[in-house]
Scaffold this motif. Structure first.
Motif, mmCIF file in Angstrom:
data_model
loop_
_atom_site.group_PDB
_atom_site.id
_atom_site.type_symbol
_atom_site.label_atom_id
_atom_site.label_comp_id
_atom_site.label_asym_id
_atom_site.label_seq_id
_atom_site.Cartn_x
_atom_site.Cartn_y
_atom_site.Cartn_z
ATOM 1 N N VAL A 286 0.854 -1.189 0.000
ATOM 2 C CA VAL A 286 0.000 0.000 0.000
ATOM 3 C C VAL A 286 0.889 1.238 0.000
ATOM 4 N N PHE A 287 0.615 2.177 -0.909
ATOM 5 C CA PHE A 287 1.357 3.429 -0.973
ATOM 6 C C PHE A 287 0.428 4.596 -0.652
ATOM 7 N N VAL A 288 0.933 5.543 0.149
ATOM 8 C CA VAL A 288 0.178 6.741 0.500
ATOM 9 C C VAL A 288 1.047 7.959 0.227
ATOM 10 N N THR A 289 0.478 8.982 -0.421
ATOM 11 C CA THR A 289 1.227 10.215 -0.650
ATOM 12 C C THR A 289 1.319 10.993 0.650
ATOM 13 N N ALA A 290 2.504 11.532 0.938
ATOM 14 C CA ALA A 290 2.751 12.177 2.233
ATOM 15 C C ALA A 290 3.073 13.660 2.124
ATOM 16 N N ARG A 291 3.261 14.167 0.915
ATOM 17 C CA ARG A 291 3.594 15.584 0.748
ATOM 18 C C ARG A 291 2.799 16.175 -0.398
ATOM 19 N N CYS A 310 6.399 9.604 -0.494
ATOM 20 C CA CYS A 310 5.408 8.547 -0.289
ATOM 21 C C CYS A 310 5.754 7.739 0.961
ATOM 22 N N TYR A 311 4.753 7.112 1.523
ATOM 23 C CA TYR A 311 4.942 6.095 2.555
ATOM 24 C C TYR A 311 4.507 4.751 1.996
ATOM 25 N N ALA A 312 5.258 3.722 2.320
ATOM 26 C CA ALA A 312 4.861 2.353 2.015
ATOM 27 C C ALA A 312 4.286 1.737 3.283
ATOM 28 N N ILE A 313 3.136 1.092 3.162
ATOM 29 C CA ILE A 313 2.444 0.522 4.318
ATOM 30 C C ILE A 313 2.269 -0.974 4.098
#
Length: 405
Positions: A286-291, A310-313
């Motif tokens: 799972v990838f989430v944009t962080a900026r 990005c963060y990888a979850i």
């Protein structure tokens, strides 16, 4: 210049209409996706008579090109019979639609080559402008109107197939989320006899943190005690050994806020890495944009690495990726509200730490993964089909430059 190329100024003219009658019309703007979008501008106290009126089958574009990266904001208006746009945009129309089909012209504007041309021709010191004169000096092939309509029809067939498949993806997403809510919000997951847990007398206990009853054996934990959060990094772009390889490299632009983000063989070789100084993440991470635009979320369609935006979850203790995706979706709305930053909004690790979530028992998570897996696999298959269709559409756009007669 090829003999069949014509100067665009011979086919278009500006639209100068103003909202002098103060009609109650929709207010629209333009996006870098080359679409009209509802405007979010605050118009309280604004003199609306200064706004321009745009009608169906007319165009508008933003002449300031230095704010949008590599893309030009330009679109063909087909949403309503007429609407209002800011005076910051330049509206125009085709003089004679028996000579130039508006949708054919819009296809030309969608080409990345047009974006590069407009950026190259833009000028100015404080800000770069692609003015009306430069727009009129654009050259493009103008075949017979029947040929134009044939090309547009072929393009629309592809576009309609993409849109239909996107609807199927959305239905799959909605189905997966509905099952997640049924199991982990309404607590109607299958009990040991295969019956709905809560409705059939499953044991519940009071949870002070959530202020409600939860199934016995389930625990409330910080988000980062349920999932593993990892960051990325940007390779040295000056090192030629990094680029033009087969390792997909994720940036926020690749996190499409949908089911799966993928890189096909075609764009991997252009934008991939030969070497990776950061960790490689497996398919279904799972990838989430962080900026910047924070909180977009999607699953990786193949093994890849990512940059620091990005963060990888991933799940802890072998948690299946489909539950990881759904529990992240359930928390993302609150996480977006935690975005901070003086210049750009950002999500930091403490924002995830502060999210309190309900962790089900391991058997329920395992059963959920088994039930939901076919839905996700179908979604990925459709995404891959759409990627192929998108490549076919882009190929058609690229071939416009070689159109004759």
């Amino acid at each position: 210049m090829k003999s069949n190329y014509k100067r665009l100024g011979a086919y278009i003219q500006p639209v100068v209409g103003r909202n002098i009658d103060l009609g109650n019309l929709p207010l629209v703007g333009l996006s870098i996706q080359k679409k009209f979008i509802p405007s979010i501008a605050n118009t309280i106290g604004t003199d609306m008579s200064t706004y321009r009126t745009i009608y169906k089958n007319q165009f508008a574009y933003g002449p300031v090109t230095s704010r949008n990266g590599d893309r030009i904001t330009i679109a063909l208006f087909n949403d309503y019979e007429k609407a209002l746009i800011s005076q910051a945009y330049i509206p125009f129309e085709v003089r004679d639609t028996k000579e130039l089909e508006p949708e054919y012209l819009m296809m030309w504007f969608r080409r990345p080559e047009f974006d590069r041309y407009a950026r190259f021709k833009s000028h100015g010191s404080a800000r770069e402008i692609f003015d009306w004169e430069e727009m009129c000096n654009t050259f493009l092939p103008v075949p017979h109107i029947d040929k134009q309509r044939e090309i547009v029809k072929e393009y629309n067939v592809i576009q309609n197939r993409i849109a239909l498949k996107q609807q199927l993806i959305q239905k799959l997403e909605e189905t997966a989320q509905a099952i997640y809510r049924e199991w982990f919000v309404d607590f109607e997951f299958p009990d040991e006899n295969g019956k709905s847990y809560k409705s059939n007398g499953g044991e519940m206990v009071w949870c002070e943190e959530l202020g409600k009853e939860i199934p016995k054996g389930w625990e409330v934990k910080p988000f980062t005690k349920i999932i593993k959060l990892s960051g990325g990094g940007t390779p040295d772009t000056n090192n030629e050994t990094y680029w033009n390889g087969n390792i997909p490299f994720f940036t926020p632009a690749d996190v499409i806020d949908s089911y799966y983000s993928i890189r096909t063989e075609k764009n991997v070789t252009q934008l991939g890495l030969k070497n990776s100084s950061t960790r490689l993440y497996p398919k279904n991470t799972v990838f989430v944009t962080a900026r910047g635009t924070v909180g977009a979320i999607s699953l990786a369609g193949c093994e890849m690495t990512m940059n620091q935006s990005c963060y990888a979850i991933t799940g802890i203790n072998g948690m299946n990726p489909y539950f990881t995706h759904q529990i992240t979706l359930s928390a993302i709305a609150k996480l977006k509200n935690e975005a901070v930053g003086a210049v750009f909004a950002a999500l930091v690790t403490k924002d995830f730490d502060n999210q309190i979530l309900l962790e089900p028992d391991q058997n329920s998570i395992k059963l959920f993964g088994e039930k939901i897996k076919p839905i996700y696999e179908s979604g990925l298959n459709i995404v891959l089909q759409n990627q192929k269709l998108s490549e076919l559409r882009d190929l058609l756009l690229s071939k416009l430059a070689t159109i004759n007669g």
